[in-house]
Design an enzyme around this catalytic site. Structure first.
Site, PDB file in Angstrom:
ATOM      1  N   TYR A  33      36.661  45.387  40.828  1.00 41.72           N
ATOM      2  CA  TYR A  33      36.395  45.844  42.189  1.00 41.72           C
ATOM      3  C   TYR A  33      37.639  45.724  43.037  1.00 41.72           C
ATOM      4  CZ  TYR A  33      36.381  41.053  44.070  1.00 41.72           C
ATOM      5  OH  TYR A  33      36.748  39.790  44.460  1.00 41.72           O
ATOM      6  N   HIS A 102      27.011  42.606  23.708  1.00 39.67           N
ATOM      7  CA  HIS A 102      28.282  42.083  24.194  1.00 39.67           C
ATOM      8  C   HIS A 102      29.441  43.043  23.915  1.00 39.67           C
ATOM      9  CE1 HIS A 102      26.021  38.379  24.650  1.00 39.67           C
ATOM     10  NE2 HIS A 102      27.063  37.841  25.282  1.00 39.67           N
ATOM     11  N   LYS A 145      40.996  41.713  39.023  1.00 34.11           N
ATOM     12  CA  LYS A 145      39.967  41.569  40.060  1.00 34.11           C
ATOM     13  C   LYS A 145      38.609  41.913  39.463  1.00 34.11           C
ATOM     14  CE  LYS A 145      39.647  42.346  45.072  1.00 34.11           C
ATOM     15  NZ  LYS A 145      39.801  40.936  45.467  1.00 34.11           N
ATOM     16  N   GLU A 177      45.303  29.433  44.103  1.00 35.79           N
ATOM     17  CA  GLU A 177      44.883  30.295  45.216  1.00 35.79           C
ATOM     18  C   GLU A 177      43.571  29.770  45.760  1.00 35.79           C
ATOM     19  OE1 GLU A 177      44.227  34.271  43.776  1.00 35.79           O
ATOM     20  OE2 GLU A 177      43.018  33.590  42.081  1.00 35.79           O
ATOM     21  N   LEU A 201      45.367  36.210  41.847  1.00 35.80           N
ATOM     22  CA  LEU A 201      45.248  37.640  42.106  1.00 35.80           C
ATOM     23  C   LEU A 201      46.442  38.091  42.942  1.00 35.80           C
ATOM     24  CD1 LEU A 201      43.260  40.124  41.881  1.00 35.80           C
ATOM     25  CD2 LEU A 201      42.673  39.570  44.254  1.00 35.80           C
TER      26      LEU A 201
END
Length: 282
Positions: A33, A102, A145, A177, A201
């Protein structure tokens, strides 16, 4: 419309939208996303977010069935359908739809595009944040992400229960982060921020902060820093798409930062002006 949901070309109010039960996101979080904000129905830093989105999909082997220009057009068209011009603009791509397994579906399946739009303003950067620290137990691909956000969900809950606004992750003594932001520090006039390796990220707001520092000849050090450096920093800065440059007043109940307010204000004003300038109607 007051808000808007989108799924593979169909759209409507968020609480009216329905998606197939067999979308792989339901079982595996199998997708990626990205998100940003709009002002005056103009999406901020869209090109940069689109580039990161496609890179995340590539790293997971997800084929996006749209060119970058096609996806940008879809997003630009969608934000115009929401009444408010100031919106949180979120989109995701999932690997496809198929019986739960899976391994990837044996047959070629088309990825599914989701969009979610809701009225929301960027945060007031004059506010000070209270943070907690948590051991970073996420996997080793934090540069993607991905939709697998359970560790961040748990961290966000712990943050709320502590009466704070964000959690800073660390692996041993190294700060990585935040649960849904990047974190940097200022010490002796130098911005120090973790390198964009696989443990963080590559934040768009982080990149804009670095660019702004360089435009003001503020030195930037992209090397790992420690919890000790975090607590002793002149300023602790949290960045994300909705909070371009917010400072911290407290970490784990201890007072931090507040020693370089003029430098921070200079960066905040510049970043806000950049946002306003890019989202100004023609």
């Amino acid at each position: 419309m007051e808000n808007l949901g989108y799924y593979n070309g169909k759209f409507g109010l968020l609480d009216k939208m329905m998606v197939p039960m067999l979308d792989r996101v339901c079982y595996f979080g199998d997708g990626v996303y990205d998100a940003t904000y709009s002002r005056n129905h103009i999406i901020f830093a869209l090109d940069e977010h689109i580039e990161r989105f496609y890179n995340s999909a590539r790293l997971l082997g997800i084929k996006i069935p749209y060119t970058k220009e096609q996806l940008k057009k879809i997003l630009n068209d969608m934000v115009k359908k929401v009444d408010s011009g100031e919106q949180f603009v979120y989109w995701q791509i999932t690997r496809g739809t198929g019986i739960r397994n899976h391994a990837f579906p044996a047959d070629e399946v088309k990825a599914n595009l989701w969009i979610m739009l809701k009225p929301l303003n960027i945060k007031d950067m004059s506010q000070k944040l209270k943070l907690i620290t948590l051991e970073d137990t996420r996997f080793l691909h934090c540069n993607i992400k991905t939709l697998n956000l359970l560790p961040s969900v748990i961290a966000a809950q712990k943050t709320e229960e502590a009466g704070c606004q964000e959690a800073i992750f660390h692996r041993g003594d190294r700060v990585t982060e935040c649960a849904h932001s990047n974190v940097s520090i200022i010490k002796d006039g130098i911005l120090k921020t973790a390198p964009t390796d696989n443990l963080i990220l590559p934040g768009i707001a982080r990149a804009h902060l670095i660019k702004m520092c360089k435009s003001f000849n503020i030195p930037v050090d992209e090397t790992p820093f420690t919890l000790k450096e975090l607590m002793e920093a002149d300023e602790v800065i949290v960045t994300s798409s909705g909070q371009f440059c917010m400072t911290t007043s407290e970490i784990d109940g201890k007072t931090v930062g507040g020693k370089a307010p003029e430098l921070v204000k200079k960066l905040q004003n510049a970043l806000l002006n950049e946002f306003i300038g890019e989202t100004k109607p023609e």
